[in-house]
Design an enzyme around this catalytic site. Structure first.
Site, PDB file in Angstrom:
ATOM      1  N   CYS A 120       0.875  -1.176   0.000  1.00  0.00           N
ATOM      2  CA  CYS A 120       0.000   0.000   0.000  1.00  0.00           C
ATOM      3  C   CYS A 120       0.912   1.225   0.000  1.00  0.00           C
ATOM      4  CB  CYS A 120      -0.987  -0.008   1.170  1.00  0.00           C
ATOM      5  SG  CYS A 120      -0.262   0.181   2.800  1.00  0.00           S
ATOM      6  N   CYS A 194      -4.032  -0.708  -2.230  1.00  0.00           N
ATOM      7  CA  CYS A 194      -4.229   0.731  -2.393  1.00  0.00           C
ATOM      8  C   CYS A 194      -4.240   1.047  -3.883  1.00  0.00           C
ATOM      9  CB  CYS A 194      -3.095   1.463  -1.679  1.00  0.00           C
ATOM     10  SG  CYS A 194      -2.927   3.200  -2.088  1.00  0.00           S
ATOM     11  N   CYS A 201       3.613   0.299  -8.388  1.00  0.00           N
ATOM     12  CA  CYS A 201       4.282  -0.873  -7.826  1.00  0.00           C
ATOM     13  C   CYS A 201       5.329  -1.382  -8.811  1.00  0.00           C
ATOM     14  CB  CYS A 201       3.257  -1.961  -7.525  1.00  0.00           C
ATOM     15  SG  CYS A 201       3.900  -3.308  -6.502  1.00  0.00           S
TER      16      CYS A 201
END
Length: 259
Positions: A120, A194, A201
């Protein structure tokens, strides 16, 4: 006068449509936006939106505005509602087929420990909660960690307290970490919790399975102190439910062949 034939249960009517079944199977694996479901099904957006509206009306699918781009929504399949709908369907066919939905089975002992990363933004609430709950439920049979794209200096105290009080887990000694510290690690699953971190990412080696759980930040919805704690209780319960349905997917990972 012959009575009218009974209609098929609502779940059968919904799931029997090929496109709706395809949407259910896609959403069983991850939360997605409409345009992603368009890509994954090869069907036009207006048709996808129509069938998603029917699934939402049944209570099987929910939608939540993206915290990354509020013009977008993430769609989520409520697997617990699906379990209850399937139970009612079996009962409608024959009383002997009635059953009470049971929790998903525990993870069998794998050939080697699957590696799971939860991500997240701040790594201060959602992802450490998920890390702690998965480790707790698998009794160390999964190599699990969490990290954030912009880690906070410390864990949110309400996350620490809710895990201790509701689940008997102490994470008070843990500190948030950055995703970049894990660049050399390989994972079988990378699960983003998230919407913002999903867009940033990093790629991890080993071709991990990418899963998204669109879960709002409890710190953003909560006030300070005890008045804000219910948001963390709700978030921990929501994550725990998702983890229980993740367990059967963490099947044994084959041992790597040694040269």
């Amino acid at each position: 006068m012959r009575p009218a034939d009974p209609a098929a249960p609502a779940f059968v009517q919904l799931a029997a449509h090929p496109l709706r079944w395809k949407l259910l199977t896609e959403l069983a694996a991850s939360d997605y936006r409409v345009r992603e479901l368009v890509e994954r099904t090869g069907q036009p957006q207006n048709l996808i939106s129509y069938h998603l509206r029917l699934l939402r009306g049944s209570g099987l699918v929910t939608a939540r505005r993206s915290s990354h781009d509020a013009r977008d929504s993430y769609y989520h399949l409520d697997l617990q509602q699906c379990a209850h709908a399937l139970a009612r369907t079996g009962s409608a066919l024959h009383p002997a087929l009635a059953f009470t939905p049971a929790p998903p089975p525990s993870l069998p002992r794998p050939a080697r420990r699957p590696a799971v990363l939860f991500a997240c933004t701040g790594n201060s609430a959602r992802s450490p909660i998920a890390e702690a709950l998965l480790r707790h439920r698998t009794n160390g049979q999964v190599e699990v960690t969490s990290a954030g794209s912009h880690p906070k200096p410390r864990l949110h105290p309400d996350a620490v307290q809710v895990l201790r009080e509701q689940h008997g887990i102490d994470i008070s000694g843990r500190r948030p970490r950055h995703l970049h510290t894990l660049n050399d690690r390989r994972f079988d699953y990378v699960i983003t919790l998230c919407d913002k971190v999903r867009e940033v990412c990093p790629d991890f080696g080993g071709n991990p399975r990418l899963v998204h759980w669109s879960i709002p930040d409890p710190a953003a919805a909560a006030g300070p102190g005890p008045t804000g704690r219910p948001a963390f209780v709700h978030t921990a319960a929501q994550i725990d439910t998702r983890i229980r349905y993740l367990l059967p997917l963490l099947t044994p990972v084959p041992q790597e062949v040694q040269p």
